[in-house]
Write an enzyme that holds these catalytic residues in place. Structure first.
Site, PDB file in Angstrom:
ATOM      1  N   CYS A  73      17.866  35.069  10.218  1.00  0.00           N
ATOM      2  CA  CYS A  73      18.439  33.887  10.886  1.00  0.00           C
ATOM      3  C   CYS A  73      19.378  34.375  11.987  1.00  0.00           C
ATOM      4  O   CYS A  73      20.351  35.072  11.717  1.00  0.00           O
ATOM      5  CB  CYS A  73      19.214  33.012   9.911  1.00  0.00           C
ATOM      6  N   LYS A 123      28.885  16.724   8.844  1.00  0.00           N
ATOM      7  CA  LYS A 123      29.182  18.096   9.254  1.00  0.00           C
ATOM      8  C   LYS A 123      29.539  18.063  10.742  1.00  0.00           C
ATOM      9  O   LYS A 123      28.941  17.322  11.512  1.00  0.00           O
ATOM     10  CB  LYS A 123      27.919  18.937   9.031  1.00  0.00           C
ATOM     11  N   LYS A 173      27.937  20.125  17.522  1.00  0.00           N
ATOM     12  CA  LYS A 173      27.891  19.764  18.937  1.00  0.00           C
ATOM     13  C   LYS A 173      26.949  18.597  19.138  1.00  0.00           C
ATOM     14  O   LYS A 173      27.241  17.668  19.882  1.00  0.00           O
ATOM     15  CB  LYS A 173      27.380  20.959  19.748  1.00  0.00           C
ATOM     16  N   HIS A 200      38.413  26.204  12.374  1.00  0.00           N
ATOM     17  CA  HIS A 200      39.044  27.507  12.629  1.00  0.00           C
ATOM     18  C   HIS A 200      40.568  27.381  12.541  1.00  0.00           C
ATOM     19  O   HIS A 200      41.258  28.253  12.020  1.00  0.00           O
ATOM     20  CB  HIS A 200      38.666  28.040  14.017  1.00  0.00           C
ATOM     21  N   HIS A 252      21.296  26.847   8.095  1.00  0.00           N
ATOM     22  CA  HIS A 252      21.094  26.080   9.334  1.00  0.00           C
ATOM     23  C   HIS A 252      19.864  25.177   9.311  1.00  0.00           C
ATOM     24  O   HIS A 252      19.667  24.397  10.239  1.00  0.00           O
ATOM     25  CB  HIS A 252      21.019  27.029  10.530  1.00  0.00           C
ATOM     26  N   CYS A 263      23.039  32.964  11.514  1.00  0.00           N
ATOM     27  CA  CYS A 263      23.840  33.623  10.471  1.00  0.00           C
ATOM     28  C   CYS A 263      23.972  35.109  10.753  1.00  0.00           C
ATOM     29  O   CYS A 263      24.809  35.767  10.151  1.00  0.00           O
ATOM     30  CB  CYS A 263      23.200  33.512   9.098  1.00  0.00           C
ATOM     31  N   CYS A 319      16.086  28.461   7.299  1.00  0.00           N
ATOM     32  CA  CYS A 319      17.352  29.086   6.908  1.00  0.00           C
ATOM     33  C   CYS A 319      18.107  28.160   5.950  1.00  0.00           C
ATOM     34  O   CYS A 319      18.243  26.969   6.237  1.00  0.00           O
ATOM     35  CB  CYS A 319      18.204  29.343   8.156  1.00  0.00           C
ATOM     36  N   HIS A 323      37.594  24.973  16.848  1.00  0.00           N
ATOM     37  CA  HIS A 323      37.776  23.579  16.430  1.00  0.00           C
ATOM     38  C   HIS A 323      38.681  23.503  15.199  1.00  0.00           C
ATOM     39  O   HIS A 323      39.250  24.518  14.782  1.00  0.00           O
ATOM     40  CB  HIS A 323      36.431  22.878  16.218  1.00  0.00           C
TER      41      HIS A 323
END
Ligand code: MSP
Length: 503
Positions: free
Chosen positions: A127, A312, A315, A22, A148, A130, A145, A19
């Site tokens: 996690c 953030k 999905k 990246h 997350h 991670c 976590c 996305h």
């Protein structure tokens, strides 16, 4: 001899598709690579994919395919996106490449022999997203976590440890002696304090993750994804020719990246990463390199994170920005430039299509594009053609040398936003010159003076077209073509204005 410049992006996980986040890191390194090539450096630009680990195993299983099929598919999607975004990488590494796996295994066994890796056991909170254990001070209330905000898994297993604790002092000494290593400066103290607070040895193998590189001397264990992943930067640079028995394929790899030996490339000049993986790159990675007796990268730079309209990207929120879609609608180059003009590099930023369109119109259509059209149209009427060079005392042309100095300085600081600010600022000055001198009127009263203005504009625009090239490779080449000496042709606008969305 030309000076080499070896730069890397993180290798991206293949558990989901690429996305805008990246793309951001990768375009940043592409801009830098293109700039350094302009300056005569022998650039080696590495990117790739991180393909092992439980998450990837799970994604493949959920899709009903083997991990190999899954990783081949997503790695191909990354390559396709990099092609779309015009990324001029020199090498693409996959952690499932045999040449990489050999190096990871050879390093593991070497560190086992030197005592930097030893067998022990571990209980802790892990996690899965991670791929990392967390200690009590880091875990959020309710056992969640810290990244997350999801429950951690209680894991107990036999594991090999890397003696990270051994490198506390050497790391602190290195940071102190190499202030550039932790960049930008504002992120340095967090790392220094973390190391000062004491380092624990790091678990570097799993017995429960099948999709990973096996430890040669104890194959029930697979190597921890981060240990595996970080090594990509040296396996891609040809470390295998020094470490591995089968040298042939590593030598082939070196040829592919046009180096004779590992030392030609290593140490890297710059690892570019997002802020969330800065610690892996500035604590674990240099410690592994110290254990191997290898030189350390010159700089690790952490940039900020993009949110989308304040949220953030995720999905579940359905707000993931696909850079290929934006590029298909508005052009690759405007997207590449936008990402670096909108937010000071290093800080967090927020993506919205509205600000994209506003900047497109103000920076590109109204400023650069308009300047090019009006200059060429007036020059076509006034002179018909452009000369190769101009001579004489031209104020803005003289100023362009200062602007170029400011641009070089901004690149040294990786302040991509300032590079663009300087370029766009100079284009605004040129537009102002047109507004003040009004060459279309001047041509009636003083044709020679009008011609001088137009010549200066064209000469300055040629500079702008070169400066823009790292950000907008295709558009900049088109600008350069339109400004070639000789007869001036008629062209469509470089950046057609975008209309505001109808409400
Ligand atoms: N595989 C590891 C990296 C190993 S490097 C030896 C990993 N992969 S990742 O797919 O999660 O990619 C993380 C990187 O993608 C970040 O460090 C950053 O470069 C980029 N980004 C992902 N999301 C981002 C944003 N929302 N904003 C900006 N960049 C982000 O971590």
């Amino acid at each position: 001899m030309t000076k080499k410049f070896y730069i890397t992006t993180p290798i991206y996980y293949v558990n989901s598709v690429p996305h805008i986040g990246h793309a951001y890191t990768t375009i940043a390194q592409d801009v830098l690579a293109r700039y350094k090539r302009q300056k005569g450096f022998d650039v080696r630009f590495l990117t790739g994919t991180d393909e092992h680990g439980a998450n990837i195993e799970k994604s493949a299983a959920a899709a009903g395919v083997t991990p190999k099929q899954w990783t081949d598919d997503v790695a191909a999607k990354y390559k396709e996106l990099w092609k779309t975004l015009n990324i001029s990488y020199d090498d693409f590494i996959r952690t499932t490449d045999a040449k990489h796996e050999h190096v990871v295994q050879a390093i593991f066994e070497k560190l086992l022999k030197s005592g930097d890796i030893y067998l022990g056991s571990y209980s802790g909170k892990y996690c899965l997203s991670c791929e990392q254990y967390y200690n009590d001070s880091e875990i959020l209330e309710g056992g969640l976590c810290p990244v997350h905000k999801r429950p951690l898994s209680e894991v107990h297993e036999e594991t090999y440890f890397f003696k990270l604790s051994r490198y506390e002092k050497p790391l602190l000494k290195y940071y102190e002696e190499h202030p550039e290593f932790l960049s930008p400066k504002i992120r340095a103290s967090e790392i220094v304090n973390f190391v000062k607070s004491g380092l624990q040895d790091l678990s570097v193998t799993r017995t429960k993750v099948a999709w990973g590189i096996p430890v040669p001397s104890n194959p029930q264990h697979t190597i921890y994804v981060w240990f595996d992943a970080l090594i990509n930067y040296i396996s891609a640079a040809g470390l295998g020719t020094l470490l591995c028995e089968d040298k042939a394929e590593h030598e082939a790899q070196l040829k592919q990246i046009k180096a004779d030996k590992f030392e030609d490339l290593w140490p890297a000049d710059l690892h570019m990463v997002g802020k969330e993986i800065f610690r892996f790159h500035t604590v674990i990675w240099p410690a592994v390199l110290m254990a191997l007796g290898l030189p350390l990268p010159k700089k690790v730079f952490a940039h900020g994170w993009w949110t989308v309209e304040g949220e953030k990207m995720s999905k579940s929120l359905g707000n993931i920005i696909d850079p290929a879609k934006v590029a298909a609608q508005y052009g690759v180059d405007p997207l590449r430039a936008f990402l670096f003009r909108e937010v000071p590099f290093g800080q967090d930023g927020d993506f919205s299509m509205e600000s994209f369109k506003n900047r497109y119109n103000s920076d590109l259509a109204n400023n650069i594009g308009n300047l090019l059209s009006r200059t060429l149209n007036m020059a076509a009427k006034n002179m018909g053609e452009l000369p190769e060079t101009i001579e004489g005392d031209y104020k803005l042309l003289a100023k362009s040398a200062d602007v170029e100095g400011a641009i070089d300085k901004a690149y040294d600081e990786l302040a991509f936003d300032k590079v663009l600010e300087n370029i766009y600022g100079f284009a605004s000055d040129l537009n102002k010159l047109v507004d003040e001198k009004k060459p279309w009127e001047l041509t009636k009263t003083d044709p020679e003076a009008a011609k001088a203005v137009l010549l200066e504009l064209a000469a300055c625009l040629r500079k702008v077209a070169v400066w823009l090239e790292p950000f907008m490779p295709t558009v900049a080449k088109e600008m350069q073509k339109r400004l070639l000496p000789g007869k001036i042709e008629k062209y469509p606008p470089l950046f057609p204005r975008l209309e505001a969305d109808k409400k």
